[in-house]
Design a protein around this motif. Structure first.
Motif, PDB file in Angstrom:
ATOM      1  N   MET A 189       0.841  -1.198   0.000  1.00 11.84           N
ATOM      2  CA  MET A 189       0.000   0.000   0.000  1.00 11.84           C
ATOM      3  C   MET A 189       0.879   1.252   0.000  1.00 11.84           C
ATOM      4  N   LEU A 190       1.925   1.228   0.824  1.00 13.25           N
ATOM      5  CA  LEU A 190       2.801   2.400   0.919  1.00 13.25           C
ATOM      6  C   LEU A 190       3.494   2.691  -0.411  1.00 13.25           C
ATOM      7  N   GLN A 191       3.808   1.634  -1.141  1.00  8.79           N
ATOM      8  CA  GLN A 191       4.437   1.828  -2.460  1.00  8.79           C
ATOM      9  C   GLN A 191       3.490   2.602  -3.390  1.00  8.79           C
ATOM     10  N   LEU A 192       2.204   2.234  -3.353  1.00  2.00           N
ATOM     11  CA  LEU A 192       1.217   2.942  -4.184  1.00  2.00           C
ATOM     12  C   LEU A 192       1.048   4.380  -3.696  1.00  2.00           C
ATOM     13  N   ALA A 193       1.035   4.545  -2.367  1.00  2.00           N
ATOM     14  CA  ALA A 193       0.864   5.893  -1.806  1.00  2.00           C
ATOM     15  C   ALA A 193       2.061   6.780  -2.179  1.00  2.00           C
ATOM     16  N   ARG A 194       3.268   6.198  -2.160  1.00  2.00           N
ATOM     17  CA  ARG A 194       4.466   6.987  -2.506  1.00  2.00           C
ATOM     18  C   ARG A 194       4.405   7.434  -3.959  1.00  2.00           C
ATOM     19  N   ALA A 195       3.964   6.526  -4.835  1.00  2.00           N
ATOM     20  CA  ALA A 195       3.842   6.889  -6.261  1.00  2.00           C
ATOM     21  C   ALA A 195       2.783   7.987  -6.427  1.00  2.00           C
ATOM     22  N   ARG A 196       1.685   7.842  -5.722  1.00  2.00           N
ATOM     23  CA  ARG A 196       0.586   8.823  -5.849  1.00  2.00           C
ATOM     24  C   ARG A 196       1.022  10.200  -5.346  1.00  2.00           C
ATOM     25  N   CYS A 197       1.790  10.238  -4.266  1.00  2.00           N
ATOM     26  CA  CYS A 197       2.141  11.516  -3.623  1.00  2.00           C
ATOM     27  C   CYS A 197       3.534  12.013  -4.027  1.00  2.00           C
ATOM     28  N   ALA A 198       4.129  11.399  -5.051  1.00  2.00           N
ATOM     29  CA  ALA A 198       5.473  11.819  -5.488  1.00  2.00           C
ATOM     30  C   ALA A 198       5.447  13.307  -5.846  1.00  2.00           C
ATOM     31  N   GLY A 199       6.440  14.019  -5.368  1.00  2.00           N
ATOM     32  CA  GLY A 199       6.518  15.446  -5.679  1.00  2.00           C
ATOM     33  C   GLY A 199       5.775  16.321  -4.676  1.00  2.00           C
ATOM     34  N   ARG A 200       5.037  15.726  -3.770  1.00  2.00           N
ATOM     35  CA  ARG A 200       4.358  16.509  -2.718  1.00  2.00           C
ATOM     36  C   ARG A 200       5.296  16.578  -1.515  1.00  2.00           C
ATOM     37  N   ASP A 201       5.954  17.705  -1.353  1.00  2.00           N
ATOM     38  CA  ASP A 201       6.931  17.821  -0.264  1.00  2.00           C
ATOM     39  C   ASP A 201       6.292  17.829   1.112  1.00  2.00           C
ATOM     40  N   ASN A 202       4.997  18.116   1.170  1.00  2.00           N
ATOM     41  CA  ASN A 202       4.333  18.192   2.489  1.00  2.00           C
ATOM     42  C   ASN A 202       3.640  16.877   2.874  1.00  2.00           C
ATOM     43  N   VAL A 203       4.007  15.764   2.185  1.00  2.00           N
ATOM     44  CA  VAL A 203       3.456  14.447   2.538  1.00  2.00           C
ATOM     45  C   VAL A 203       4.580  13.532   3.019  1.00  2.00           C
ATOM     46  N   GLY A 204       4.391  12.928   4.171  1.00  2.00           N
ATOM     47  CA  GLY A 204       5.330  11.922   4.674  1.00  2.00           C
ATOM     48  C   GLY A 204       4.612  10.590   4.777  1.00  2.00           C
ATOM     49  N   LEU A 205       5.284   9.511   4.414  1.00  2.00           N
ATOM     50  CA  LEU A 205       4.641   8.188   4.454  1.00  2.00           C
ATOM     51  C   LEU A 205       5.512   7.248   5.272  1.00  2.00           C
ATOM     52  N   LEU A 206       4.901   6.629   6.275  1.00  2.00           N
ATOM     53  CA  LEU A 206       5.661   5.804   7.222  1.00  2.00           C
ATOM     54  C   LEU A 206       5.041   4.429   7.356  1.00  2.00           C
ATOM     55  N   GLU A 207       5.900   3.424   7.420  1.00  2.00           N
ATOM     56  CA  GLU A 207       5.390   2.084   7.709  1.00  2.00           C
ATOM     57  C   GLU A 207       5.201   1.964   9.222  1.00  2.00           C
ATOM     58  N   GLY A 208       4.033   1.484   9.629  1.00  2.00           N
ATOM     59  CA  GLY A 208       3.796   1.331  11.063  1.00  2.00           C
ATOM     60  C   GLY A 208       2.430   0.766  11.352  1.00  2.00           C
ATOM     61  N   GLU A 209       2.235   0.404  12.606  1.00  2.00           N
ATOM     62  CA  GLU A 209       0.979  -0.187  13.075  1.00  2.00           C
ATOM     63  C   GLU A 209       0.091   0.886  13.691  1.00  2.00           C
ATOM     64  N   ALA A 210      -1.204   0.751  13.461  1.00  2.00           N
ATOM     65  CA  ALA A 210      -2.157   1.681  14.070  1.00  2.00           C
ATOM     66  C   ALA A 210      -2.067   1.633  15.591  1.00  2.00           C
ATOM     67  N   THR A 211      -1.635   0.502  16.127  1.00  2.00           N
ATOM     68  CA  THR A 211      -1.543   0.336  17.588  1.00  2.00           C
ATOM     69  C   THR A 211      -0.209   0.834  18.166  1.00  2.00           C
TER      70      THR A 211
END
Ligand code: SAM
Length: 269
Positions: free
Chosen positions: A75-97
């Motif tokens: 999912m994060l791979q897709l999110a990174r591709a979608r948000c590429a070039g958006r400097d104000n987006v950070g994407l982190l692998e982690g658990e909701a808990t």
């Protein structure tokens, strides 16, 4: 048996599902419920393919930021591709808990159709509360899968299919307890709005028609449903769609809640 795995194949199929009109409408409802403003810092728990991260990053602008957290690398791979070039987006692998973010740092948070997959919902709600600043707003959206109704000539098979589909997540009727659990986690001003998603006819832009292949694939081999039975069920649904006799309805629930403005910000990270 195991619930739905958010692997590369499922991630790609969910990304396609989230392009349909009903999913776009759902995101409009979530954005409206959140009410993010320019400069806000927003957390997206279980960000999936990143649609909310991208859309919210435009609302908060360069002076704001969006952090998406998800446990699925696909999912994060897709999110990174979608948000590429958006400097104000950070994407982190982690658990909701165990959110990999500092305490009290977010003005708002969204968590859309994620907690129903999480076994330890109360821990996830405690983490959501911890991440928000005092006065911060959370939008938590989940489905009560018991509200699904589907037209079929074979009602017995459909009941079995829906019972097996309940295995795809941890809590099939999470909205029933979510309000009380948000309050127990320390949230105030907890409210809920119900949103019905219905389809009569085979419009592929509606949620029902798009969900049928997911359901048929998942239930095959579960709770005594043979592959041929799952395929027969899906075939009838396709036939109903072709004849414009398909019918599907479900109710989804949008909870909003606020972290008390007087909350001590020194909660443990
Ligand atoms: C149905 S998708 C929803 C994605 C996104 N919230 C949206 O609505 O576009 C569920 C997402 O929750 C993520 N997820 C499930 N369990 C999780 C957990 N324990 N911690 C973090 N993310 C989780 C999955 O990887 C998946 O991306």
């Amino acid at each position: 048996m195991s619930q739905l795995q958010f692997d590369a194949d499922t991630a790609t199929r969910i990304e396609a599902l989230y392009r349909i009109r009903d999913a776009v409408h759902r995101r409009e409802l979530v954005r409206e419920a959140l009410g993010a403003a320019l400069g806000d810092r927003i957390l997206d728990v279980g960000c999936g393919p990143g649609f909310y991260c991208l859309e919210l990053s435009a609302i908060v602008g360069p002076s704001g930021s969006v952090v998406g957290v998800d446990s699925s690398p696909a999912m994060l791979q897709l999110a990174r591709a979608r948000c590429a070039g958006r400097d104000n987006v950070g994407l982190l692998e982690g658990e909701a808990t165990a959110l990999p973010v500092e305490s009290g740092t977010f003005d708002g948070a969204v968590c859309v159709q994620v907690l129903e997959y999480v076994a330890e919902v109360d821990s996830a709600l405690a983490e959501l509360h911890r991440a928000l600043r005092p006065g911060g707003r959370a939008v938590v959206w989940d489905v009560d899968w018991a509200t699904v109704s589907i037209h079929s000539r074979d009602t017995i098979l459909t009941t079995r299919v829906l019972r097996a589909w309940d295995e795809h997540l941890a809590e099939p009727s999470l909205p029933r307890t979510l309000g009380a659990r948000l309050r127990s986690a320390g949230f105030e001003d907890v409210r809920v709005e119900a949103h019905a998603f219905a389809a009569c006819g085979g419009d592929p832009e509606r949620l029902g028609a798009a969900l049928v292949p997911f359901i048929a694939t998942f239930v095959a081999g579960r709770q005594g449903i043979a592959e041929v039975e799952a395929e027969a069920w899906a075939a009838e649904q396709r036939e109903l769609m072709e004849r414009d006799e398909f019918y599907f309805a479900s109710t989804q629930f949008c909870f909003t809640a606020t972290k008390s403005a007087s909350t001590n910000t020194s909660e443990p990270a």
